[in-house]
Design a protein around this motif. Structure first.
Motif, PDB file in Angstrom:
ATOM      1  N   LEU A  65      13.026   2.175  -6.029  1.00 36.06           N
ATOM      2  CA  LEU A  65      12.725   3.259  -4.629  1.00 36.06           C
ATOM      3  C   LEU A  65      11.615   3.711  -4.571  1.00 36.06           C
ATOM      4  O   LEU A  65      11.229   4.196  -3.557  1.00 36.06           O
ATOM      5  CB  LEU A  65      14.072   4.226  -4.960  1.00 36.06           C
ATOM      6  CG  LEU A  65      14.065   5.368  -4.085  1.00 36.06           C
ATOM      7  CD1 LEU A  65      14.486   4.656  -2.774  1.00 36.06           C
ATOM      8  CD2 LEU A  65      15.354   6.527  -4.398  1.00 36.06           C
ATOM      9  N   ALA A  66      10.905   4.226  -5.920  1.00 31.47           N
ATOM     10  CA  ALA A  66       9.437   4.903  -5.606  1.00 31.47           C
ATOM     11  C   ALA A  66       8.510   4.048  -4.937  1.00 31.47           C
ATOM     12  O   ALA A  66       7.803   4.375  -4.079  1.00 31.47           O
ATOM     13  CB  ALA A  66       9.119   5.162  -7.047  1.00 31.47           C
ATOM     14  N   ARG A  67       8.742   2.458  -5.399  1.00 32.02           N
ATOM     15  CA  ARG A  67       7.692   1.779  -4.554  1.00 32.02           C
ATOM     16  C   ARG A  67       8.184   1.678  -2.886  1.00 32.02           C
ATOM     17  O   ARG A  67       7.162   1.421  -2.370  1.00 32.02           O
ATOM     18  CB  ARG A  67       7.990   0.378  -5.202  1.00 32.02           C
ATOM     19  CG  ARG A  67       7.288   0.005  -6.634  1.00 32.02           C
ATOM     20  CD  ARG A  67       7.349  -1.118  -7.246  1.00 32.02           C
ATOM     21  NE  ARG A  67       6.313  -2.131  -6.312  1.00 32.02           N
ATOM     22  CZ  ARG A  67       6.660  -3.432  -6.719  1.00 32.02           C
ATOM     23  NH1 ARG A  67       7.201  -3.723  -7.713  1.00 32.02           N
ATOM     24  NH2 ARG A  67       5.725  -4.157  -5.970  1.00 32.02           N
ATOM     25  N   VAL A  68       9.445   1.659  -2.746  1.00 30.66           N
ATOM     26  CA  VAL A  68       9.916   1.652  -1.335  1.00 30.66           C
ATOM     27  C   VAL A  68       9.172   2.783  -0.520  1.00 30.66           C
ATOM     28  O   VAL A  68       8.765   2.546   0.311  1.00 30.66           O
ATOM     29  CB  VAL A  68      11.414   1.224  -1.084  1.00 30.66           C
ATOM     30  CG1 VAL A  68      11.807   1.737   0.423  1.00 30.66           C
ATOM     31  CG2 VAL A  68      11.656  -0.041  -1.496  1.00 30.66           C
ATOM     32  N   LEU A  69       9.564   4.024  -1.167  1.00 30.56           N
ATOM     33  CA  LEU A  69       8.942   5.255  -0.483  1.00 30.56           C
ATOM     34  C   LEU A  69       7.570   5.429  -0.621  1.00 30.56           C
ATOM     35  O   LEU A  69       7.032   5.658   0.611  1.00 30.56           O
ATOM     36  CB  LEU A  69       9.421   6.217  -1.254  1.00 30.56           C
ATOM     37  CG  LEU A  69      11.074   6.474  -1.274  1.00 30.56           C
ATOM     38  CD1 LEU A  69      11.379   7.693  -2.059  1.00 30.56           C
ATOM     39  CD2 LEU A  69      11.398   6.699   0.177  1.00 30.56           C
ATOM     40  N   ARG A  70       6.725   4.908  -1.409  1.00 29.15           N
ATOM     41  CA  ARG A  70       5.199   4.568  -1.277  1.00 29.15           C
ATOM     42  C   ARG A  70       4.858   3.614  -0.401  1.00 29.15           C
ATOM     43  O   ARG A  70       4.150   4.086   0.679  1.00 29.15           O
ATOM     44  CB  ARG A  70       4.587   4.135  -2.756  1.00 29.15           C
ATOM     45  CG  ARG A  70       4.344   5.390  -3.603  1.00 29.15           C
ATOM     46  CD  ARG A  70       3.302   4.764  -4.621  1.00 29.15           C
ATOM     47  NE  ARG A  70       3.829   3.554  -5.400  1.00 29.15           N
ATOM     48  CZ  ARG A  70       4.478   3.531  -6.341  1.00 29.15           C
ATOM     49  NH1 ARG A  70       5.057   4.527  -6.893  1.00 29.15           N
ATOM     50  NH2 ARG A  70       4.917   2.252  -7.019  1.00 29.15           N
ATOM     51  N   ARG A  71       5.499   2.658  -0.450  1.00 33.30           N
ATOM     52  CA  ARG A  71       5.253   1.595   0.697  1.00 33.30           C
ATOM     53  C   ARG A  71       5.562   2.102   2.278  1.00 33.30           C
ATOM     54  O   ARG A  71       4.647   1.521   3.069  1.00 33.30           O
ATOM     55  CB  ARG A  71       6.017   0.130   0.305  1.00 33.30           C
ATOM     56  CG  ARG A  71       5.679  -0.877   1.563  1.00 33.30           C
ATOM     57  CD  ARG A  71       6.241  -2.121   0.888  1.00 33.30           C
ATOM     58  NE  ARG A  71       5.917  -3.013   2.321  1.00 33.30           N
ATOM     59  CZ  ARG A  71       5.289  -4.078   1.935  1.00 33.30           C
ATOM     60  NH1 ARG A  71       4.891  -4.675   0.901  1.00 33.30           N
ATOM     61  NH2 ARG A  71       5.273  -4.977   3.077  1.00 33.30           N
ATOM     62  N   THR A  72       6.432   2.837   2.490  1.00 30.58           N
ATOM     63  CA  THR A  72       6.757   3.239   3.717  1.00 30.58           C
ATOM     64  C   THR A  72       6.132   4.543   4.033  1.00 30.58           C
ATOM     65  O   THR A  72       6.474   5.253   5.231  1.00 30.58           O
ATOM     66  CB  THR A  72       8.258   3.444   4.006  1.00 30.58           C
ATOM     67  OG1 THR A  72       8.963   4.446   2.968  1.00 30.58           O
ATOM     68  CG2 THR A  72       9.001   1.949   3.716  1.00 30.58           C
ATOM     69  N   GLY A  73       5.594   5.175   3.241  1.00 29.85           N
ATOM     70  CA  GLY A  73       4.685   6.342   3.338  1.00 29.85           C
ATOM     71  C   GLY A  73       5.719   7.538   3.186  1.00 29.85           C
ATOM     72  O   GLY A  73       5.477   8.574   3.699  1.00 29.85           O
TER      73      GLY A  73
END
Length: 169
Positions: A131-139
Motif C-alpha cells: 500500500l505504501a508503494r502504491v501511494l508513493r507511486r500515485t503521489g
C-alpha cells in the motif's frame, strides 16, 4: 395537510448525499463503458499515465459463470500485478474480491497478452509495504479511495495476482 411521504404540504426534506453500493457500482460501470472500447482498440495495451489497465476475469462464486471487470493495476512486482479492492471507497468489498476468495484462479488480459494467474490477498507487513508503494507511486492520490473505506471501518484488501506457469509441451 400531510402527504403520503410524511411531509407537511410545502415542506421539503433536506437530502443528504451518502455514497452507496449502487453509486459505486454505477461509477465502475461508467468507467468500464468509457475505457472498455479503448482497451479493445489497443488490444489490451491501454495505460492511463503510469496506471496499467487490466481486464480481470473471475469465476462467480455463486453462479460459476465468468465475470469480467476492467480495473487499474497501480504496481507490478516482476510478472505479478497488484490490485486494490477499494470499490471506490465504498463500505463493502467489490464482487470480484469475493469471487477470487472463492476461486483464486483468474484470467487477466493486459499488455496484449492473456494469462492465467492465481490471486492471493496480501496480509500484514507485505500489505502495508505494498500500500505504501502504491501511494508513493500515485503521489498519494489513490488515498482518496482508501480513506473513505477505512473511515467506514472496512479494510481495503490488497490483492496480488501471481502468474501460474504454463505447462511445457
Amino acid at each position: 395537510m400531510i402527504s403520503s411521504n410524511g411531509q407537511a404540504e410545502g415542506e421539503t426534506r433536506k437530502q443528504t448525499w451518502k455514497p452507496t453500493k449502487t453509486l459505486h457500482w454505477r461509477g465502475a460501470r461508467l468507467l468500464n463503458m468509457v475505457f472498455q472500447p479503448l482497451f479493445e482498440a489497443t488490444a489490451g495495451r491501454l495505460r492511463v499515465g503510469h496506471i496499467r489497465l487490466v481486464e480481470l476475469e473471475t469465476t462467480g462464486r455463486r453462479t460459476g459463470l465468468p465475470r469480467t471487470v476492467l480495473m487499474p493495476s497501480f504496481l507490478m512486482l516482476g510478472d505479478s500485478y497488484v490490485l486494490l479492492a477499494s470499490y471506490g471507497g465504498g463500505k463493502s468489498q467489490p464482487s470480484w474480491y469475493w469471487n477470487i476468495t472463492a476461486n483464486p484462479v483468474v484470467q487477466i488480459r493486459a499488455g496484449g497478452r492473456t494469462r492465467t494467474m492465481r490471486a492471493r490477498v496480501s496480509e500484514g507487513k507485505e500489505a502495508r509495504r505494498l500500500l505504501a508503494r502504491v501511494l508513493r507511486r500515485t503521489g498519494g492520490t489513490y488515498l482518496f479511495l482508501v480513506a473513505p473505506a477505512r473511515a467506514a471501518g472496512r479494510r481495503v484488501p490488497i490483492v496480488v495476482l501471481d502468474p501460474i506457469p504454463e505447462p511445457k509441451p
